[in-house]
Design a protein around this motif. Structure first.
Motif, PDB file in Angstrom:
ATOM      1  N   GLU A 789       0.823  -1.209   0.000  1.00  0.00           N
ATOM      2  CA  GLU A 789       0.000   0.000   0.000  1.00  0.00           C
ATOM      3  C   GLU A 789       0.859   1.263   0.000  1.00  0.00           C
ATOM      4  OE1 GLU A 789      -3.040   0.269  -0.499  1.00  0.00           O
ATOM      5  OE2 GLU A 789      -3.966  -1.651  -0.018  1.00  0.00           O
ATOM      6  N   ILE A 790       1.944   1.254   0.774  1.00  0.00           N
ATOM      7  CA  ILE A 790       2.811   2.446   0.820  1.00  0.00           C
ATOM      8  C   ILE A 790       3.497   2.668  -0.518  1.00  0.00           C
ATOM      9  CG2 ILE A 790       4.880   3.425   1.896  1.00  0.00           C
ATOM     10  CD1 ILE A 790       4.005   2.172   4.514  1.00  0.00           C
ATOM     11  N   LEU A 810      -0.605  12.069   7.813  1.00  0.00           N
ATOM     12  CA  LEU A 810      -1.029  10.952   8.673  1.00  0.00           C
ATOM     13  C   LEU A 810       0.030  10.646   9.727  1.00  0.00           C
ATOM     14  CD1 LEU A 810      -2.754   8.409   9.410  1.00  0.00           C
ATOM     15  CD2 LEU A 810      -1.536   7.218   7.590  1.00  0.00           C
ATOM     16  N   ILE A 811       1.289  10.578   9.320  1.00  0.00           N
ATOM     17  CA  ILE A 811       2.385  10.328  10.259  1.00  0.00           C
ATOM     18  C   ILE A 811       2.456  11.435  11.291  1.00  0.00           C
ATOM     19  CG2 ILE A 811       4.862   9.930  10.481  1.00  0.00           C
ATOM     20  CD1 ILE A 811       3.357   7.676   9.088  1.00  0.00           C
ATOM     21  N   GLU A 812       2.276  12.690  10.832  1.00  0.00           N
ATOM     22  CA  GLU A 812       2.310  13.820  11.765  1.00  0.00           C
ATOM     23  C   GLU A 812       1.164  13.711  12.772  1.00  0.00           C
ATOM     24  OE1 GLU A 812       2.309  18.736  11.619  1.00  0.00           O
ATOM     25  OE2 GLU A 812       1.652  17.557   9.904  1.00  0.00           O
ATOM     26  N   LEU A 828       6.903   5.472   8.553  1.00  0.00           N
ATOM     27  CA  LEU A 828       7.694   6.566   7.994  1.00  0.00           C
ATOM     28  C   LEU A 828       8.989   6.050   7.380  1.00  0.00           C
ATOM     29  CD1 LEU A 828       8.119   9.598   7.555  1.00  0.00           C
ATOM     30  CD2 LEU A 828       9.120   9.714   9.862  1.00  0.00           C
ATOM     31  N   GLY A 829       9.613   5.063   8.021  1.00  0.00           N
ATOM     32  CA  GLY A 829      10.840   4.485   7.471  1.00  0.00           C
ATOM     33  C   GLY A 829      10.607   3.829   6.130  1.00  0.00           C
ATOM     34  N   PHE A 831       8.154   4.540   4.022  1.00  0.00           N
ATOM     35  CA  PHE A 831       7.798   5.592   3.061  1.00  0.00           C
ATOM     36  C   PHE A 831       9.040   6.293   2.528  1.00  0.00           C
ATOM     37  CE2 PHE A 831       6.522   9.893   1.959  1.00  0.00           C
ATOM     38  CZ  PHE A 831       5.409   9.670   1.142  1.00  0.00           C
ATOM     39  N   LEU A 832       9.963   6.662   3.416  1.00  0.00           N
ATOM     40  CA  LEU A 832      11.173   7.360   2.979  1.00  0.00           C
ATOM     41  C   LEU A 832      12.070   6.464   2.137  1.00  0.00           C
ATOM     42  CD1 LEU A 832      12.068   9.303   6.252  1.00  0.00           C
ATOM     43  CD2 LEU A 832      10.957  10.194   4.194  1.00  0.00           C
ATOM     44  N   LYS A 833      12.125   5.185   2.482  1.00  0.00           N
ATOM     45  CA  LYS A 833      12.957   4.259   1.720  1.00  0.00           C
ATOM     46  C   LYS A 833      12.389   4.025   0.323  1.00  0.00           C
ATOM     47  CE  LYS A 833      14.771  -0.475   1.851  1.00  0.00           C
ATOM     48  NZ  LYS A 833      14.804  -1.751   2.588  1.00  0.00           N
ATOM     49  N   SER A 834      11.067   3.985   0.188  1.00  0.00           N
ATOM     50  CA  SER A 834      10.433   3.669  -1.097  1.00  0.00           C
ATOM     51  C   SER A 834      10.321   4.897  -2.011  1.00  0.00           C
ATOM     52  CB  SER A 834       9.041   3.072  -0.861  1.00  0.00           C
ATOM     53  OG  SER A 834       9.116   1.936  -0.035  1.00  0.00           O
TER      54      SER A 834
END
Length: 881
Positions: A789-790, A810-812, A828-829, A831-834
């Motif tokens: 999904e991410i 959403l993370i915030e 968050l990890g 999301f940033l990696k992808s």
């Protein structure tokens, strides 16, 4: 509705096999099954006497059993219960005003007779009454009945007055009356010959009578009085078996008209029933001595020997203890001087260690084992250890009024050869043993006597090792004796109210002593924690610390003499039983009563499983032992201190299997269960509580997939036609959310965005700015679904930059709410990696990252501060200690 104990739930009973109700045999396709009564239940055994089924609980004790081709009948009180397979209730026949004591299945009908000699013929299929006959006990009290072979629609009834009547139940007419033999008829049985019936009388006579001609063919007399049962072999041998109230079985040769052989003391109690199996040299018998036995005729002289047996204690048990560390074996002794093993997993492993005897060899050679002069008095207390059970005897027992202590072997399942007697004492000082304990190493046994002496012996050899006191430990009865787990200190308690501590090696060296206000009743130890429960005769319990030689807790609450006590495995609870029928559980750290319940009859012995999952109890006048499940093992139970003045609730003994579900709990019990709030304080960081496997390996999901990849190729599912909308997800699903215009075959215009269901939910938050539903949706996904999904949020995966921005919001939202901290960091990890490259290119996403950084830093600083403070406090306490 279940009330009573919050900790212990009735589970089942062990050791019950048979009572005074005659056993019945039912022939099935794969052999025979035997049905016996045990109070309010009946047990079903296969042809190897293994328990295969237990019936449902009846409201009253069972008074009679019978069976037909498809149904099993059990009479309890005034009602008759018709069972399909022993578990499913088909009918309840209600018409009798007194207890039913005779039942005869008759095709599709059932004949039942109650204690008022009222006979009813039932149509079992419709549960309707076909015929009623009232004989009356004054004129014709029915004591036996049976259906003669080839006599259509006819039954023969025997009476207490001695006469017999032959009735046609179809026409309800009396066909013939037999005068009798001036003695009450006790049993009737069909002989192998047609027209011949065997009639057992109360004066001990057995009559073989021709019903058609009313002529007595032959007559036998047994020397032990009343005939309880009769059966005939049908395997070609002319043998008739009869049972007596003395427990003897006699086999008669009908050709020679004399005794063929005897089984003296086949049972300790009266023989309830004898059944010769069809075309087999096997006889089955049962008795009120709690036994079911199978005899086979394969001796060289043609006599019978015991083939199989299923039995328990013939009198109620008096002392029970768990043996071993797995909580599967229970040692039990009773007033019949026997010791038995009951296995909680299967009845196949139940064993008897034999009967205590002064001379075991002489007892085996006795012909009349029922009158054994070598039987020792009953065991009143015993102790066991597992450390040396493979090398030598590991059970020591004291007997009522005897100075000798006997040893038993759990490994060999028999009584040992040692008889440990007091060492070098005068006749007036010898007395009898009153207290016993085994050392944890299994090498020594400590014995206290009513003369005040306490001595230590070697278990392997029975040799004397030490004596405690100068010259004796107490002035009068020794009520308790024990030692610590390291064999350093011996603790003794006497009827004089003193608790004394001696050096284990040097018995003359008294270390300390405690004086209590009342005489001591008994000790119960928990060796691992070095604490002892000292029960006094004023109904109070003192907890004594062996290491510090002082009383650390005191419990008061029982109103009658305490019969037994037991520690829980972790030594936090003490469970006590009293003659006031109550069983109480005390919390030792808080010195509070936390649970109590009451039974119909007093509990005379109890013990807690070494694994803590069950409590076993023995009750007055009950043959079996009863298991109670510890509810705290499998569900949360809120326990609070109880008022000592509160009366305990009555709880039914666990006579059948089953546990109390949460659905059966009262509203008050449900309300008392504490439920933790979702977040204690908004200032604190709160974790989600999800399993770590749901979020911990998200960054390494590709490595896990490669390792779990199967060797065989997965077949690709067929694609749906282009005109059918589908949902983009791991699972193939049609999109049923779009509604078509009624009356038109043209699909409405839809968005060109190819968003997943999660992305669509996230897209809706642009207007609502409420992320609660999105968080709940994410929590339902597994690791692979979250990763998918991410990754699908980027434009390359079918998403948009706006949806990606909403994910950052959403993370915030999760970080600011201080909830689900570990999930937010994990998502968050991923999301940033992808999407690192997309974020670097899109100004909208890049400019929003500082907001996330500030929220993340604030949450982490708050968490780090609390962790460091806690670590410092713990380190400071360690340094001071």
């Amino acid at each position: 509705m279940y009330k009573g104990s919050k900790i212990f739930v009735p589970s089942r009973s062990l050791g019950n096999v048979s009572n005074h109700i005659p056993v019945v045999v039912k022939y099935v396709s794969n052999g025979e099954i035997f049905i016996t009564s045990v109070g309010k239940l009946f047990h079903v055994y296969n042809n190897k006497l293994r328990l295969i089924q237990v019936s449902q609980l009846h409201p009253e004790d069972i008074t009679c059993l019978a069976f037909s081709k498809f149904l099993t009948y059990s009479a309890a009180g005034n009602n008759i219960y018709c069972w399909i397979g022993g578990a499913t209730l088909k009918h309840i026949l209600k018409k009798h005003e007194r207890a039913v004591h005779l039942m005869i299945p008759f095709g599709d009908s059932l004949i039942s007779i109650d204690e008022d000699s009222k006979l009813i013929v039932w149509n079992v299929q419709t549960a309707e009454i076909f015929l009623e006959l009232d004989f009356g006990n004054d004129q014709f009290k029915i004591t036996a009945a049976f259906h003669p072979s080839t006599y259509k629609n006819k039954i023969l009834l025997g009476s207490n007055q001695g006469a017999l009547q032959l009735w046609n139940i179809n026409t309800s007419t009396l066909i013939y009356t037999f005068a009798g033999w001036d003695s009450a008829v006790t049993c009737l049985e069909q002989a192998p010959a047609v027209d011949v019936a065997a009639i057992g009388l109360a004066n001990g006579k057995i009559i073989l009578h021709n019903l058609k001609l009313d002529i007595t063919i032959m007559e036998f007399t047994q020397d032990w009085g009343l005939v309880t049962s009769i059966s005939f072999r049908t395997d070609g041998e002319p043998i008739m078996a009869t049972g007596s109230v003395a427990g003897h079985i006699v086999f008669w040769n009908l050709d020679d008209r004399k005794v063929f052989s005897q089984k003296l003391c086949a049972h300790i109690g009266p023989v309830n029933n004898l059944i010769c199996l069809n075309n087999q040299p096997i006889v089955v018998s049962n008795s009120a001595d709690n036994s079911l036995k199978m005899w086979i005729f394969d001796m060289t002289d043609g006599g019978a020997r015991l083939l199989r047996t299923r039995d328990g204690h013939s009198v109620p048990p008096t002392c029970i203890r768990y043996h071993g560390d797995n909580g599967q074996n229970i040692l039990s002794v009773s007033g019949d001087s026997t010791m038995r093993i009951f296995n909680t997993q299967t009845e196949i492993l139940n064993k008897s260690l034999g009967r205590a005897s002064f001379n075991r060899k002489a007892s085996k050679n006795l012909k009349n084992k029922g009158e054994d002069p070598y039987v020792m008095p009953p065991i009143v207390e015993f102790a066991s250890e597992v450390t040396r059970e493979k090398e030598w005897d590991n059970i020591a027992a004291i007997h009522d009024g005897l100075e000798s202590v006997t040893t038993w072997s759990f490994n060999k399942c028999k009584m040992g050869d040692l008889r440990i007697k007091p060492y070098k004492l005068h006749d007036e000082d010898r007395g009898h043993a009153t207290a016993i304990s085994l050392s944890h190493c299994g090498n020594f046994v400590l014995i206290g006597y009513n003369s005040g002496y306490v001595q230590r012996f070697n278990v392997q050899s029975g040799l004397f090792r030490a004596s405690y006191g100068k010259p004796k430990a107490h002035k009068s009865f020794v009520r308790g004796v024990c030692c610590d787990i390291l064999n350093q200190v011996v603790m003794t308690g006497g009827n004089d109210g003193y608790i004394k501590f001696f050096s284990f090696k040097d018995g003359k060296n008294q270390i300390s002593k405690i004086h209590l206000e009342d005489p001591i009743a008994f000790f119960r130890t928990h060796k691992e924690s070095s604490i002892v429960a000292v029960v006094l005769e004023d109904f109070t319990i003192n907890i004594v610390d062996i290491d510090n030689y002082n009383v650390v807790r005191k419990f008061m609450g029982h109103k009658s003499p305490i019969t037994d006590a037991a520690f829980s495995p972790d030594s936090r609870w003490l469970i006590t039983a009293s003659m006031d029928c109550s069983i109480k559980t005390w919390n030792i750290p808080t010195a509070q009563l936390i649970d109590q319940f009451r039974t119909d009859v007093p509990c005379i012995s109890l013990n807690m499983s070494p694994t803590g999952d069950a409590l076993v109890t023995a009750h007055l006048d009950h043959m079996g032992v009863f298991l109670w499940c510890n509810k705290t093992i499998y569900q949360h139970v809120s326990l609070k201190a109880l008022d000592l003045e509160d009366e305990p609730e009555l709880v039914r003994l666990p006579e059948c299997r089953g546990i109390n579900s949460e659905e059966n709990m009262t509203e008050e019990e449900i309300a008392e269960v504490y439920k933790s709030s979702e977040q204690i304080s908004s200032d604190l960081i709160t974790m989600s509580g999800l399993a770590s496997s749901r979020w911990q390996n998200l960054l390494n999901i590709n490595i896990i997939r490669s390792k779990n990849k199967g060797k065989a190729l997965i077949a690709k599912p067929k694609a749906a036609p282009f005109f059918l909308p589908t949902v983009q997800a791991l699972d193939f699903k049609f999109d049923l959310t779009q509604e078509s215009n009624s009356g038109s075959k043209i699909l409405p215009a839809v968005s060109l965005l190819n968003l997943t269901e999660f992305a669509k939910l996230l897209h809706k938050t642009i207007e609502s700015n409420d992320f609660s539903a999105v968080v709940l949706k994410l929590k339902t996904f597994g690791p692979s679904m979250i990763d998918y999904e991410i990754k699908s949020l980027s434009p390359e995966g079918g998403g948009t930059v706006d949806v990606m921005l909403q994910f950052l919001k959403l993370i915030e939202f999760m970080l600011k709410s201080n909830k689900d901290f570990e999930l937010a960091e994990s998502y968050l990890g991923v999301f940033l990696k992808s999407h690192g490259n997309v974020i670097a290119e899109e100004e909208k996403l890049k400019n929003y990252l500082p907001n996330l950084q500030s929220c993340h830093q604030a949450s982490w600083n708050r968490l780090q501060e609390k962790l460091m403070y806690t670590l410092c406090v713990v380190q400071s306490i360690k340094t001071q200690i």
